[in-house]
Design a protein around this motif. Structure first.
Motif, PDB file in Angstrom:
ATOM      1  N   THR A 256       0.820  -1.199   0.000  1.00 44.84           N
ATOM      2  CA  THR A 256       0.000   0.000   0.000  1.00 44.84           C
ATOM      3  C   THR A 256       0.857   1.253   0.000  1.00 44.84           C
ATOM      4  O   THR A 256       2.000   1.244   0.428  1.00 44.84           O
ATOM      5  CB  THR A 256      -0.929   0.032   1.227  1.00 44.84           C
ATOM      6  OG1 THR A 256      -0.131  -0.084   2.410  1.00 44.84           O
ATOM      7  CG2 THR A 256      -1.927  -1.100   1.175  1.00 44.84           C
ATOM      8  N   PHE A 257       0.260   2.332  -0.472  1.00 43.84           N
ATOM      9  CA  PHE A 257       0.911   3.634  -0.445  1.00 43.84           C
ATOM     10  C   PHE A 257       0.528   4.337   0.846  1.00 43.84           C
ATOM     11  O   PHE A 257      -0.403   3.952   1.539  1.00 43.84           O
ATOM     12  CB  PHE A 257       0.470   4.461  -1.642  1.00 43.84           C
ATOM     13  CG  PHE A 257       1.186   4.103  -2.919  1.00 43.84           C
ATOM     14  CD1 PHE A 257       1.751   5.105  -3.690  1.00 43.84           C
ATOM     15  CD2 PHE A 257       1.294   2.796  -3.345  1.00 43.84           C
ATOM     16  CE1 PHE A 257       2.410   4.805  -4.870  1.00 43.84           C
ATOM     17  CE2 PHE A 257       1.959   2.481  -4.506  1.00 43.84           C
ATOM     18  CZ  PHE A 257       2.513   3.496  -5.274  1.00 43.84           C
ATOM     19  N   THR A 258       1.226   5.403   1.147  1.00 43.24           N
ATOM     20  CA  THR A 258       0.890   6.248   2.279  1.00 43.24           C
ATOM     21  C   THR A 258       0.711   7.667   1.761  1.00 43.24           C
ATOM     22  O   THR A 258       1.072   7.980   0.624  1.00 43.24           O
ATOM     23  CB  THR A 258       1.976   6.194   3.357  1.00 43.24           C
ATOM     24  OG1 THR A 258       1.529   6.902   4.530  1.00 43.24           O
ATOM     25  CG2 THR A 258       3.268   6.849   2.871  1.00 43.24           C
ATOM     26  N   THR A 259       0.152   8.529   2.597  1.00 42.81           N
ATOM     27  CA  THR A 259      -0.001   9.922   2.175  1.00 42.81           C
ATOM     28  C   THR A 259       1.268  10.703   2.488  1.00 42.81           C
ATOM     29  O   THR A 259       2.070  10.313   3.344  1.00 42.81           O
ATOM     30  CB  THR A 259      -1.181  10.590   2.903  1.00 42.81           C
ATOM     31  OG1 THR A 259      -0.926  10.590   4.311  1.00 42.81           O
ATOM     32  CG2 THR A 259      -2.476   9.843   2.621  1.00 42.81           C
ATOM     33  N   LEU A 260       1.432  11.800   1.780  1.00 36.64           N
ATOM     34  CA  LEU A 260       2.556  12.685   2.062  1.00 36.64           C
ATOM     35  C   LEU A 260       2.501  13.175   3.507  1.00 36.64           C
ATOM     36  O   LEU A 260       3.536  13.309   4.174  1.00 36.64           O
ATOM     37  CB  LEU A 260       2.521  13.868   1.090  1.00 36.64           C
ATOM     38  CG  LEU A 260       3.581  14.943   1.278  1.00 36.64           C
ATOM     39  CD1 LEU A 260       4.977  14.362   1.142  1.00 36.64           C
ATOM     40  CD2 LEU A 260       3.366  16.074   0.267  1.00 36.64           C
ATOM     41  N   PRO A 297       5.091   6.205  -2.023  1.00 35.19           N
ATOM     42  CA  PRO A 297       5.557   4.990  -1.352  1.00 35.19           C
ATOM     43  C   PRO A 297       6.019   5.317   0.067  1.00 35.19           C
ATOM     44  O   PRO A 297       6.614   6.371   0.302  1.00 35.19           O
ATOM     45  CB  PRO A 297       6.733   4.525  -2.222  1.00 35.19           C
ATOM     46  CG  PRO A 297       6.550   5.214  -3.524  1.00 35.19           C
ATOM     47  CD  PRO A 297       5.884   6.514  -3.229  1.00 35.19           C
ATOM     48  N   PRO A 298       5.752   4.462   1.030  1.00 35.56           N
ATOM     49  CA  PRO A 298       6.167   4.754   2.406  1.00 35.56           C
ATOM     50  C   PRO A 298       7.676   4.689   2.575  1.00 35.56           C
ATOM     51  O   PRO A 298       8.368   3.969   1.855  1.00 35.56           O
ATOM     52  CB  PRO A 298       5.469   3.658   3.225  1.00 35.56           C
ATOM     53  CG  PRO A 298       5.258   2.544   2.270  1.00 35.56           C
ATOM     54  CD  PRO A 298       5.022   3.187   0.934  1.00 35.56           C
ATOM     55  N   LEU A 299       8.167   5.479   3.538  1.00 30.83           N
ATOM     56  CA  LEU A 299       9.578   5.478   3.911  1.00 30.83           C
ATOM     57  C   LEU A 299      10.507   5.790   2.739  1.00 30.83           C
ATOM     58  O   LEU A 299      11.471   5.086   2.468  1.00 30.83           O
ATOM     59  CB  LEU A 299       9.958   4.132   4.548  1.00 30.83           C
ATOM     60  CG  LEU A 299       9.391   3.906   5.954  1.00 30.83           C
ATOM     61  CD1 LEU A 299       9.508   2.451   6.348  1.00 30.83           C
ATOM     62  CD2 LEU A 299      10.091   4.786   6.962  1.00 30.83           C
ATOM     63  N   VAL A 300      10.195   6.878   2.029  1.00 31.11           N
ATOM     64  CA  VAL A 300      11.105   7.374   0.999  1.00 31.11           C
ATOM     65  C   VAL A 300      11.765   8.686   1.415  1.00 31.11           C
ATOM     66  O   VAL A 300      12.722   9.119   0.772  1.00 31.11           O
ATOM     67  CB  VAL A 300      10.387   7.588  -0.357  1.00 31.11           C
ATOM     68  CG1 VAL A 300       9.932   6.268  -0.940  1.00 31.11           C
ATOM     69  CG2 VAL A 300       9.223   8.558  -0.225  1.00 31.11           C
ATOM     70  N   ARG A 370      13.763   1.141  -5.055  1.00 31.90           N
ATOM     71  CA  ARG A 370      12.292   1.151  -5.080  1.00 31.90           C
ATOM     72  C   ARG A 370      11.756   2.157  -6.094  1.00 31.90           C
ATOM     73  O   ARG A 370      10.793   1.878  -6.819  1.00 31.90           O
ATOM     74  CB  ARG A 370      11.742   1.458  -3.688  1.00 31.90           C
ATOM     75  CG  ARG A 370      11.778   0.258  -2.753  1.00 31.90           C
ATOM     76  CD  ARG A 370      10.896   0.500  -1.550  1.00 31.90           C
ATOM     77  NE  ARG A 370      11.489   1.488  -0.668  1.00 31.90           N
ATOM     78  CZ  ARG A 370      10.791   2.293   0.121  1.00 31.90           C
ATOM     79  NH1 ARG A 370       9.470   2.265   0.097  1.00 31.90           N
ATOM     80  NH2 ARG A 370      11.393   3.142   0.923  1.00 31.90           N
ATOM     81  N   ILE A 371      12.357   3.346  -6.147  1.00 31.80           N
ATOM     82  CA  ILE A 371      11.917   4.356  -7.110  1.00 31.80           C
ATOM     83  C   ILE A 371      12.150   3.863  -8.533  1.00 31.80           C
ATOM     84  O   ILE A 371      11.331   4.091  -9.432  1.00 31.80           O
ATOM     85  CB  ILE A 371      12.646   5.690  -6.859  1.00 31.80           C
ATOM     86  CG1 ILE A 371      12.156   6.301  -5.544  1.00 31.80           C
ATOM     87  CG2 ILE A 371      12.416   6.663  -8.004  1.00 31.80           C
ATOM     88  CD1 ILE A 371      12.898   7.558  -5.157  1.00 31.80           C
ATOM     89  N   LYS A 372      13.242   3.163  -8.740  1.00 31.40           N
ATOM     90  CA  LYS A 372      13.528   2.612 -10.065  1.00 31.40           C
ATOM     91  C   LYS A 372      12.477   1.574 -10.449  1.00 31.40           C
ATOM     92  O   LYS A 372      11.980   1.555 -11.589  1.00 31.40           O
ATOM     93  CB  LYS A 372      14.919   1.974 -10.061  1.00 31.40           C
ATOM     94  CG  LYS A 372      15.332   1.357 -11.397  1.00 31.40           C
ATOM     95  CD  LYS A 372      15.508   2.418 -12.463  1.00 31.40           C
ATOM     96  CE  LYS A 372      16.003   1.802 -13.755  1.00 31.40           C
ATOM     97  NZ  LYS A 372      16.112   2.804 -14.840  1.00 31.40           N
ATOM     98  N   LEU A 373      12.103   0.709  -9.516  1.00 31.26           N
ATOM     99  CA  LEU A 373      11.117  -0.336  -9.797  1.00 31.26           C
ATOM    100  C   LEU A 373       9.726   0.239 -10.027  1.00 31.26           C
ATOM    101  O   LEU A 373       8.997  -0.195 -10.913  1.00 31.26           O
ATOM    102  CB  LEU A 373      11.081  -1.344  -8.646  1.00 31.26           C
ATOM    103  CG  LEU A 373      12.275  -2.296  -8.533  1.00 31.26           C
ATOM    104  CD1 LEU A 373      12.229  -3.034  -7.206  1.00 31.26           C
ATOM    105  CD2 LEU A 373      12.287  -3.285  -9.684  1.00 31.26           C
TER     106      LEU A 373
END
Length: 412
Positions: A256-260, A297-300, A370-373
């Motif tokens: 899942t994604f998270t909010t900013l 994405p969480p934890l970026v 992760r950003i690349k994927l």
């Protein structure tokens, strides 16, 4: 027999062009902006070649397999391609001469095109067997329309009837082969895309499972350092961190994604811990101008801030400032974490991003991967020894709260 040989020669021409089209699609041009135009042009070339080298049945009667590129263009190119190919047939036939054959062609086209367009959407919505049945039916309908139009303008003969029967059988066989071949290619592409998506999801889940305990480990170490100096503050920060993990992070839902807003809350929770630990040596500046409800994405963000503090600012006694910038620009979120600390040499950057190091730089390498994927994007690192480091990246907007779906580019 000569008629069959000439028809098979035309089939060979079309096979070569359609195979070239399939090859173009397989190597990735299916995502190309003008792919539909390329598709229509290729079918048009096949159609013109078929009409340029017709099979001579009688002195007045010639036939060709223009139905093959016309039908395939209808099935896989849409209404626009259908109209383009139909118009091309009429223009090129008029160029060859205004005679009874031209009038027969015109009548056949006007009889068939509404039928083709009507069944085009049904073809795309059907399964493999249904598509083969529709392809067979439309091929027969075109042959019947051609038969009727030529009978009206050219007349009937025994040779004509035999040639039309052979023509119909060849056309049905060729169209079915092409449609079946395209369906097999499509199924193979879908399966391969599913395998790639599953592998990507598995790697992203692994990376997240790696980074989340990493954050927790470092946060708890920072709190432990406060337990001797300021137990009450350590207790408060531990409760704050526990509350955030209970509400903000779900370790069971790795996809899942998270909010900013949540990501910033987590980052600020970490910074509160580090601020108490390092005191005046650590200054924090924010430059936030973005919708807090955007999904990311969480934890970026937090690992970048952690890296700036531990490897940038706290590597010298004076400390420094971390600046966190998040801006909206051109339908993208632009992230930047900048510090005025020690900076990184080229060798240090290679160590941080390299695969051989153990724990050093795990946050940067993890986020970069992760950003690349997810987005086929990358981190931008600008660092000068003695001046500081800036790490930045961009993410596209995700408009609402939902699970990530890898978007495949499929074509019927």
């Amino acid at each position: 027999m000569n008629i069959l040989e000439d028809l098979l020669l035309q089939v060979a021409i079309v096979v070569t062009l359609i195979f070239a089209f399939q090859l173009i699609y397989l190597i990735g041009f299916g995502r190309f902006k003008y792919f539909r135009l390329m598709q229509a042009v290729l079918f048009g070339v096949a159609l013109v070649l078929c009409m340029s080298f017709p099979v001579q049945v009688t002195d007045q009667l010639t036939i060709d397999i223009r139905i093959v590129p016309l039908l395939l263009g209808t099935f896989y190119g849409g209404v626009e391609t259908t109209m383009f190919l139909s118009l091309l047939i009429l223009i090129y036939r008029s160029y060859l001469g205004i005679d009874d054959g031209f009038y027969a062609t015109t009548l056949a086209v006007f009889m068939c095109i509404p039928i083709f367009i009507f069944f085009q959407s049904r073809f795309l919505q059907g399964n493999k067997n249904r598509r083969l049945w529709i392809a067979t039916g439309l091929t027969v309908s075109y042959c019947v329309c051609s038969f009727l139009s030529m009978a009206i303008f050219i007349g009937l003969s025994e040779t004509f009837l035999g040639a039309m029967l052979l023509y119909t059988l060849v056309m049905i066989t060729v169209v079915l082969i092409f449609v079946a071949m395209n369906e097999v290619i499509k199924e193979t592409l879908v399966k391969n895309q599913q395998r790639v998506a599953e592998a990507k999801d598995a790697e992203i889940a692994f990376l997240r499972s790696q980074i989340q305990p990493h954050f927790l480990y470092n946060a708890l170490n920072s709190i432990a350092a406060l337990c001797v100096e300021d137990p009450r503050q350590a207790e408060k920060l531990t409760l704050d961190l526990s509350q955030y993990f209970r509400i903000g992070l779900n370790f069971k839902q790795m996809d899942t994604f998270t909010t900013l807003e949540n990501e910033l809350e987590l980052t600020k929770a970490y910074l509160n811990i580090e601020k108490v630990r390092f005191g005046d040596r650590l200054a924090i500046e924010y430059n936030i101008d973005a919708n807090p409800n955007h999904l990311i994405p969480p934890l970026v963000l937090q690992p970048l801030v952690e890296n700036a503090i531990k490897h940038g600012l706290m590597s010298n006694e004076r400390g420094g400032t971390v600046t966190i910038s998040i801006l909206e620009h051109d339908d993208k979120l632009q992230f930047a974490v900048e510090d005025n600390g020690y900076g990184m040499s080229v060798a240090k950057q290679q160590e941080v991003f390299g695969s051989g190091s153990e724990r050093t730089g795990i946050g940067l390498r993890n986020i970069s991967r992760r950003i690349k994927l997810l987005y086929d994007s990358s981190l931008q690192v600008n660092s000068t020894v003695g001046i500081g480091t800036k790490v930045s990246f961009e993410l596209p907007y995700l408009p609402d709260r939902r699970k990530m779906d890898d978007k495949g580019h499929n074509r019927g």
